[in-house]
Motif scaffolding. Structure first.
Motif, PDB file in Angstrom:
ATOM      1  N   LEU A  31      54.252   7.596 -19.742  1.00 32.37           N
ATOM      2  CA  LEU A  31      54.926   6.322 -19.965  1.00 32.37           C
ATOM      3  C   LEU A  31      54.277   5.506 -21.072  1.00 32.37           C
ATOM      4  O   LEU A  31      54.968   5.016 -21.970  1.00 32.37           O
ATOM      5  CB  LEU A  31      54.999   5.508 -18.679  1.00 32.37           C
ATOM      6  N   GLU A  32      52.972   5.332 -21.028  1.00 31.12           N
ATOM      7  CA  GLU A  32      52.332   4.512 -22.053  1.00 31.12           C
ATOM      8  C   GLU A  32      52.137   5.288 -23.351  1.00 31.12           C
ATOM      9  O   GLU A  32      52.544   4.832 -24.418  1.00 31.12           O
ATOM     10  CB  GLU A  32      50.981   3.967 -21.576  1.00 31.12           C
ATOM     11  N   GLU A  33      51.542   6.446 -23.266  1.00 33.24           N
ATOM     12  CA  GLU A  33      51.161   7.185 -24.461  1.00 33.24           C
ATOM     13  C   GLU A  33      52.354   7.699 -25.254  1.00 33.24           C
ATOM     14  O   GLU A  33      52.343   7.676 -26.485  1.00 33.24           O
ATOM     15  CB  GLU A  33      50.242   8.358 -24.100  1.00 33.24           C
ATOM     16  N   ASN A  64      45.310   0.549 -13.737  1.00 34.55           N
ATOM     17  CA  ASN A  64      44.688   1.851 -13.948  1.00 34.55           C
ATOM     18  C   ASN A  64      45.494   2.734 -14.898  1.00 34.55           C
ATOM     19  O   ASN A  64      44.986   3.738 -15.394  1.00 34.55           O
ATOM     20  CB  ASN A  64      44.511   2.596 -12.623  1.00 34.55           C
ATOM     21  N   TYR A  65      46.760   2.376 -15.133  1.00 35.08           N
ATOM     22  CA  TYR A  65      47.670   3.230 -15.883  1.00 35.08           C
ATOM     23  C   TYR A  65      48.236   2.590 -17.145  1.00 35.08           C
ATOM     24  O   TYR A  65      48.714   3.297 -18.030  1.00 35.08           O
ATOM     25  CB  TYR A  65      48.824   3.671 -14.980  1.00 35.08           C
ATOM     26  N   PHE A  66      48.219   1.269 -17.210  1.00 31.95           N
ATOM     27  CA  PHE A  66      48.823   0.580 -18.342  1.00 31.95           C
ATOM     28  C   PHE A  66      47.840  -0.396 -18.967  1.00 31.95           C
ATOM     29  O   PHE A  66      47.157  -1.131 -18.267  1.00 31.95           O
ATOM     30  CB  PHE A  66      50.065  -0.201 -17.904  1.00 31.95           C
ATOM     31  N   LEU A  92      50.381   8.023 -16.506  1.00 27.16           N
ATOM     32  CA  LEU A  92      51.465   8.039 -15.524  1.00 27.16           C
ATOM     33  C   LEU A  92      52.643   8.748 -16.178  1.00 27.16           C
ATOM     34  O   LEU A  92      53.082   8.366 -17.261  1.00 27.16           O
ATOM     35  CB  LEU A  92      51.852   6.616 -15.124  1.00 27.16           C
ATOM     36  N   THR A  93      53.122   9.796 -15.520  1.00 29.10           N
ATOM     37  CA  THR A  93      54.196  10.610 -16.090  1.00 29.10           C
ATOM     38  C   THR A  93      55.498  10.436 -15.318  1.00 29.10           C
ATOM     39  O   THR A  93      55.517   9.882 -14.209  1.00 29.10           O
ATOM     40  CB  THR A  93      53.822  12.106 -16.077  1.00 29.10           C
ATOM     41  N   ILE A 110      50.064   9.788  -3.835  1.00 27.25           N
ATOM     42  CA  ILE A 110      51.238  10.508  -4.344  1.00 27.25           C
ATOM     43  C   ILE A 110      50.954  11.024  -5.743  1.00 27.25           C
ATOM     44  O   ILE A 110      51.296  12.171  -6.080  1.00 27.25           O
ATOM     45  CB  ILE A 110      52.477   9.587  -4.339  1.00 27.25           C
ATOM     46  N   ILE A 111      50.341  10.215  -6.572  1.00 33.16           N
ATOM     47  CA  ILE A 111      50.038  10.629  -7.948  1.00 33.16           C
ATOM     48  C   ILE A 111      49.076  11.810  -7.937  1.00 33.16           C
ATOM     49  O   ILE A 111      49.286  12.803  -8.653  1.00 33.16           O
ATOM     50  CB  ILE A 111      49.475   9.441  -8.748  1.00 33.16           C
TER      51      ILE A 111
END
Length: 117
Positions: A31-33, A64-66, A92-93, A110-111
């Motif tokens: 999502l971010e990258e 932690n993801y963004f 995060l995919t 879950i991740i």
């Protein structure tokens, strides 16, 4: 019975619409990258995702993801000079989002489970 193919197609459509991306995406798209979703846009994206798919994100740690808006700007500038990716955030995919839909919640458990598959 849940049709996972339809769910996948709907999620891909949602992600492309919300990120304004026309390129092909896959379960491994980050999502971010890859899509450039960060900061306030990331929070808005996750809230829409939670509402659209009835996914509990109350235990999801977005920080932690963004990256924040300011941090992403700084990293964009630094990457242009040094050609390095930031490694301080987890990725995060779309696969993680899909697993969140299947489980009705998106959190570290879950991740981590979806990273095994």
């Amino acid at each position: 019975m849940i049709n996972f193919d339809e769910m996948e197609a709907d999620l891909f459509s949602f992600v492309k619409n919300e990120s304004s991306v026309d390129d092909d995406i896959s379960f491994d798209t980050r999502l971010e990258e890859d899509l450039g979703i960060y900061g306030d846009d990331a929070i808005e994206f996750m809230l829409k995702y939670a509402e659209q798919y009835n996914v509990d994100v109350t235990r999801f740690e977005a920080a932690n993801y963004f990256s924040s808006e300011a941090r992403s700007l700084v990293w964009s500038i630094l990457r242009s000079f040094f050609r390095k990716e930031s490694t301080s955030k987890k990725s995060l995919t779309i696969r993680h989002l899909f697993e969140g839909i299947k489980n009705g919640r998106l959190d570290e458990d879950i991740i981590n489970l979806s990273n095994i598959h």
